[in-house]
Design a protein around this motif. Structure first.
Motif, short mmCIF file in Angstrom:
data_model
loop_
_atom_site.label_atom_id
_atom_site.label_comp_id
_atom_site.label_asym_id
_atom_site.label_seq_id
_atom_site.Cartn_x
_atom_site.Cartn_y
_atom_site.Cartn_z
N UNK A 360 0.66 -1.13 0.01
CA UNK A 360 -0.01 0.16 -0.02
C UNK A 360 0.74 1.27 0.16
N UNK A 361 1.88 1.11 0.71
CA UNK A 361 2.74 2.48 0.81
C UNK A 361 3.31 2.64 -0.59
N UNK A 372 10.67 15.48 -6.98
CA UNK A 372 10.05 14.39 -6.39
C UNK A 372 9.47 14.42 -5.06
N UNK A 373 8.31 13.69 -4.60
CA UNK A 373 8.15 13.62 -3.17
C UNK A 373 8.98 12.82 -2.53
N UNK A 374 9.47 12.88 -1.34
CA UNK A 374 10.59 12.05 -0.63
C UNK A 374 10.05 10.73 -0.40
N UNK A 375 8.72 10.57 -0.04
CA UNK A 375 8.48 9.28 0.10
C UNK A 375 8.48 8.51 -1.37
N UNK A 376 8.18 9.05 -2.43
CA UNK A 376 8.44 8.22 -3.79
C UNK A 376 9.85 8.01 -3.89
N UNK A 377 10.69 8.94 -3.59
CA UNK A 377 12.28 8.54 -3.56
C UNK A 377 12.75 7.26 -2.89
N UNK A 378 12.10 7.21 -1.71
CA UNK A 378 12.47 5.97 -0.89
C UNK A 378 12.04 4.75 -1.46
N UNK A 379 10.70 4.87 -2.20
CA UNK A 379 10.08 3.59 -2.79
C UNK A 379 10.82 3.33 -4.08
N UNK A 380 11.10 4.64 -4.77
CA UNK A 380 11.75 3.95 -6.03
C UNK A 380 13.31 3.40 -5.81
N UNK A 406 10.29 2.24 3.00
CA UNK A 406 11.30 1.39 2.44
C UNK A 406 10.56 0.20 1.90
N UNK A 407 11.13 -0.30 0.89
CA UNK A 407 10.60 -1.35 0.23
C UNK A 407 11.50 -2.71 0.34
N UNK A 408 12.78 -2.37 0.56
CA UNK A 408 13.80 -3.34 0.87
C UNK A 408 13.79 -4.00 2.15
#
Length: 570
Positions: A360-361, A372-380, A406-408
């Protein structure tokens, strides 16, 4: 047979498995550096002694051993001070060696002496032990006592000084091979069988046990043993904020404390907590506040702790297991072998809930923005993280976004969690890579403010040819402090001392240091830029322009983060 003091120091460290030294060469110890390289050591000269200390700390974290850095007398040793304090608060066993002028100079009643200050007294509060090798034949006992102090009880740094004339003196040693560690200090301390039996009985009786894993699990390199314990307990693993490295095989059932609803639910419902590698400090509310309040009376606590003086300080403990977690965990695993547990019926639900949270995040992080939105930076960025990589974190707002988005699930994560010292990221990344033989890819995710503290070490990374990519969220400001101004004085208030030129281009700075540079303004360009940086064969810097308003006003889980400072920050 006679040997020089500097050679004997190297041999004493080699007996502990140490083979890396950081420092800026100086006449006081160039002979030591030269010989260390001849003996096959990693000899790394950064651009600042504080970086040397951070790099050494990273080596310690990645090897589970003590590490060494060195500073020349006066200003060189002064530059080590910040790294000493970090190592003390982060519980890292770093041996800081410092040169000094001959003692005749120290005892003079004169003024105007060059590069001179009485050093030991300045550093004594920041280390576990200070000493000086005054005579050549003290070398063994002083170095061993330093290692003993650094590695016994709660690990931490020590400072050992040598006057300039001593380092090149000769001493006679009856045996050129130094004693192994187990001959002169306590190694692998186990818990008593009565305490192990008590712990096993409590685990067997529990319905909803949890394993609370902290920073020490990673720095002791005890992941494999802790995985066996988690399997034997058939329970979820709750990460402290300092223990965010994922243990191979436990990724799905490891949940970050306070930031995952699965972690909160597991904590609330737990009737037994086995805490390991953690001080039970503020970020976990001392194990007795916030999420722990519910069911406090019905929860049994088992604490694995190397320092007996830490037992019961932050909260009462039912079963203390005092010793080295690398020795105690195998004891517990062996004792639990004959009483296998059935996993809690809620464990699968927590796993699905946490996986859904991450998905979801990833899906809801604002996209399509430039900057870039900082949340999207972390996701990508974390989606592009190499599976076998080492993750390093640094920065204020950037790290707070990272906790949530974080997705990792890296097996090695490094950041300065307890002390919160900015600028550790790049030196940590370099030290970690050196410790791992410069083979595994390293990703540093940081903010521009923290990245610029030690930016000269990009040249060190380039010189060493490290497989390192620095992903830098750039808002041209102290983003966390901008948010403080807004919350304190309201929107539109003057923000003093927190902004700088938007002409700053960190990708161009990287190229000037011989690294690969990338400039990114759009979401979809982040992952390709990271891949190009890794493929370049050089250390890389990916300058990602992030939205300053979102970076200062939309930090996720900020209310949870503030609960860490429940005392003294009102």
């Amino acid at each position: 047979m006679p040997v020089k003091v500097y050679e004997r120091i190297l041999r004493l460290f080699e007996a502990e498995g140490i083979n890396t030294i950081f420092g800026i060469p100086d006449p006081n110890f160039v002979h030591m550096f030269h010989l260390a390289e001849e003996r096959g050591w990693n000899v790394v000269a950064p651009h600042h002694e504080e970086s040397a200390g951070f790099m050494a700390e990273a080596v310690s974290r990645m090897t589970g051993k003590a590490a060494v850095c060195i500073g020349t007398l006066g200003p060189g040793v002064a530059n080590l001070a910040g790294a000493m304090m970090c190592a003390k608060v982060e519980n890292s066993p770093v041996i800081f060696l410092g040169g000094q002028r001959a003692r005749i100079t120290e005892q003079r009643v004169r003024r105007g002496r060059i590069q001179f200050v009485k050093q030991s007294g300045l550093f004594e509060p920041s280390v576990k032990y200070t000493a000086s090798i005054e005579y050549a034949d003290q070398t063994d006992e002083v170095i061993r006592e330093g290692l003993r102090k650094a590695l016994t009880g709660t690990p931490g740094p020590v400072y050992i000084e040598y006057p300039a004339h001593v380092i090149q003196e000769e001493l006679d040693v009856p045996d050129p091979e130094p004693l192994p560690p187990e001959r002169y200090r306590l190694v692998g301390q186990t818990a008593g069988p009565d305490r192990i039996a008590e712990a096993v009985a409590a685990i067997a009786a529990a319905r909803q046990p949890i394993l609370l894993a902290g920073h020490g699990v990673h720095t002791a390199r005890a992941g494999e043993q802790v995985r066996a314990l988690a399997d034997a307990m058939a329970c979820p693993v709750i990460q402290t904020s300092g223990g965010t490295s994922y243990i191979p095989g436990l990724e799905d059932r490891t949940f970050p404390y306070g930031f995952s609803p699965s972690a909160v639910d597991a904590v609330v419902k737990s009737d037994l907590c086995l805490a390991i590698g953690t001080e039970l400090g503020e970020p976990v509310h001392y194990g007795r506040g916030r999420h722990w309040l519910e069911n406090e009376a019905g929860r049994t606590w088992i604490l694995v702790e190397q320092d007996p003086e830490a037992i019961g300080v932050n909260r009462p403990v039912d079963v203390p297991l005092v010793g080295d977690l690398r020795a105690i965990v195998p004891q517990l695993v062996a004792a639990l072998a004959d009483s296998p547990r059935t996993p809690s019926p809620e464990l699968d639900g927590w796993i699905r809930q946490d996986a859904a949270r991450l998905a979801e995040l990833a899906g809801t992080a604002p996209s399509g923005m430039s900057p870039v939105h900082p949340a999207r930076l972390i996701v990508e960025a974390t989606k592009a993280f190499p599976p076998d990589g080492i993750m390093v974190r640094d920065g204020g707002a950037t790290t707070i976004f990272g906790w949530t988005y974080s997705q990792a699930k890296p097996h090695d994560v490094m950041w300065n969690q307890n002390f919160g010292h900015l600028g550790t990221g790049l030196p940590y990344a370099i030290g970690a890579s050196v410790a791992e033989g410069r083979r595994r890819p390293v990703m540093l995710i940081t903010g521009d403010s923290s990245f610029q503290f030690q930016i000269a070490e990009l040249e060190t990374a380039a010189r060493l040819g490290l497989p390192l990519v620095c992903v830098v969220g750039v808002d041209y400001a102290w983003g966390l402090e901008v948010g403080v101004y807004k919350r304190t004085f309201g929107q539109g208030s003057r923000e003093t001392g927190v902004h700088w030129s938007k002409d700053t281009r960190l990708d161009k700075v990287a190229e000037g240091f011989g690294c690969h540079g990338e400039y990114v303004e759009r979401d979809e360009d982040i992952a390709p830029a990271i891949k190009r940086a890794y493929s370049s064969g050089k250390p890389g810097v990916v300058h990602v322009a992030v939205d300053p308003k979102a970076n200062s006003e939309e930090m996720p889980s900020y209310a949870e983060f503030r609960t860490w400072y429940a005392e003294g920050m009102q």
